[in-house]
Write an enzyme that holds these catalytic residues in place. Sequence first.
Site, PDB file in Angstrom:
ATOM      1  N   ASP A 121     -21.350 -12.953 -13.297  1.00  0.00           N
ATOM      2  CA  ASP A 121     -22.326 -11.874 -13.436  1.00  0.00           C
ATOM      3  C   ASP A 121     -21.797 -10.900 -14.485  1.00  0.00           C
ATOM      4  OD1 ASP A 121     -24.798 -10.874 -11.339  1.00  0.00           O
ATOM      5  OD2 ASP A 121     -24.021  -9.377 -12.744  1.00  0.00           O
ATOM      6  N   ASP A 130     -30.231 -18.091 -11.431  1.00  0.00           N
ATOM      7  CA  ASP A 130     -31.125 -17.164 -10.733  1.00  0.00           C
ATOM      8  C   ASP A 130     -31.107 -15.813 -11.449  1.00  0.00           C
ATOM      9  OD1 ASP A 130     -32.804 -16.051  -8.845  1.00  0.00           O
ATOM     10  OD2 ASP A 130     -31.211 -15.627  -7.405  1.00  0.00           O
ATOM     11  N   CYS A 134     -38.138 -15.091 -11.243  1.00  0.00           N
ATOM     12  CA  CYS A 134     -38.731 -14.118 -10.325  1.00  0.00           C
ATOM     13  C   CYS A 134     -39.695 -13.194 -11.064  1.00  0.00           C
ATOM     14  CB  CYS A 134     -37.654 -13.308  -9.609  1.00  0.00           C
ATOM     15  SG  CYS A 134     -36.635 -12.308 -10.710  1.00  0.00           S
TER      16      CYS A 134
END
Length: 389
Positions: A246, A293, A333
Site C-alpha cells: 500500500d 483491490d 469499486c
Amino acid sequence: MKQIQLRRGKEESLLRFHPWVFSGAIQHIDDGIDEGDVVRVVTSTGSFIAVGHYQEGSIAVRVLSFRDVAIDDQFWASRLQSALQLRKAIGLADSSDNNTYRLVHGEGDHLPGLVIDIYGHTAVMQAHSIGMHLCRKQIAGQLVAVMGNRIQNVYYKSETTLPYMEPENGFLYGGSTDNVAIENGLKYYVDWLRGQKTGFFVDQRENRLLLEHYARGRRLLNMFCYTGGFSFYAMRGGASLVHSVDSSAKAIELTNRNVALNFPGDERHKAFCEDAFKFLDTASQPYDLIILDPPAFAKHRGALHNALKGYTRLNQKAFQIIEPGGVLFTFSCSQVVTKDHFRNAVFTAAAQARRKVRILHQLHQPADHPVNIYHPEGEYLKGLVLYVE
C-alpha cells in the site's frame, strides 16, 4: 412542510420508485427551503409523489418515502428495524463468529445518504447528505433503541463525506476505545478515527472468505492492502507467503497490527509501503495468487475514460507477473464503471499481456450492501476471479 414542484412529465422516474429527484426536473421551489430540509415533492398538477431531503446540486432531493408521512422518531425507528431484520434474515446480526456488518446501506435500505456499519459494540454512522447530517442525533437515538444491547457506542464520521460542511467527528453515544472487531472468526483493529470509509471495507467480507479457499500453498501478493484483510485470510487459508502493498504508511502499520493480532510472529507475511504500479514494475518474487483491490479510479462520469485505462494498465501488469496456473482476484469499486466496462478493461489487459485467462467467479457486494431494485446505480462493487495460464 414546504414543497418542490416538478416540471410536467418529470415524475415518471419517481412513479417507478427511483429515489432521486434531479435538479433539471424541478419547476418551482418554495421560498425559505434550506439545504437538508425535509420537503414534499409534487407533480406539475400539485399531486403528492414523495418526501425527502433537499440539497443543492445535481441530485436535488433524496427520497425518504413515497408516502406522505412525517419524518419523525417513528419513521427512523421503522426504517432501522427493517434494516436490522434483513441482517438477521441473512444470518449476520447476532452471529457468534462475526460481529461486523453493514446495517444501513443508503438507497439499498431506503435511507439515501446514510451508511451505518457495525463493529462489535460500536456503530459507525456516516452521512452522505446534508439532510442525514442534520438528523444524526435523532437517528442515533433511534439506533440505540432499535439495536438494544447489541451496541454500546455510536460514532459519527462524516468529515470526508461532507468536507464542505466541516462536520466534527465524534461519539454521539457512549465512547469506548475498544476497536477490535471479528469477521468470520478473524480479529482486526478498526480505525474509525482516521481510517478510510467507516474504518474497514466491510463489503469484501465474502470475497475475502473465497480467497481463503484458494490460498493453500500459494504465494500471495495483496495490492492496495489497506487494513490487510485479504492478507490475514490468506494466511489462515495456508498461503506459503503473503506480501501486502500500500502507498500509505498508516495502512501498512494497520496491516502489520492486524496480521500480528491473528498470527503473532508468523514470518510468512511482509508489508511494503510503495506505489502499486512501481511495485508491480520491479517485482522479482514469483506470485501465483494476486489481489487487485484499488480505490475508486472514477468518482464521476467525466473520469470514466481515464479510469478504464487505469484498470487496463493495472491488470496488464498483474497478468505479466503472475505465474502460470495462478489466480487473480481483481476489483472495481467505482460506481460509474459498469460490469461490462470493467470486464472489457480486464479482457483488454489479458490480451495485451498475451495470457490465456478463464473466469472462475464473478463477484459483487454482499447481501448486507443490498441494491434497491429501483436504483440499479447502487450496484457499485464488481470483481472477477481469473485462472491464468
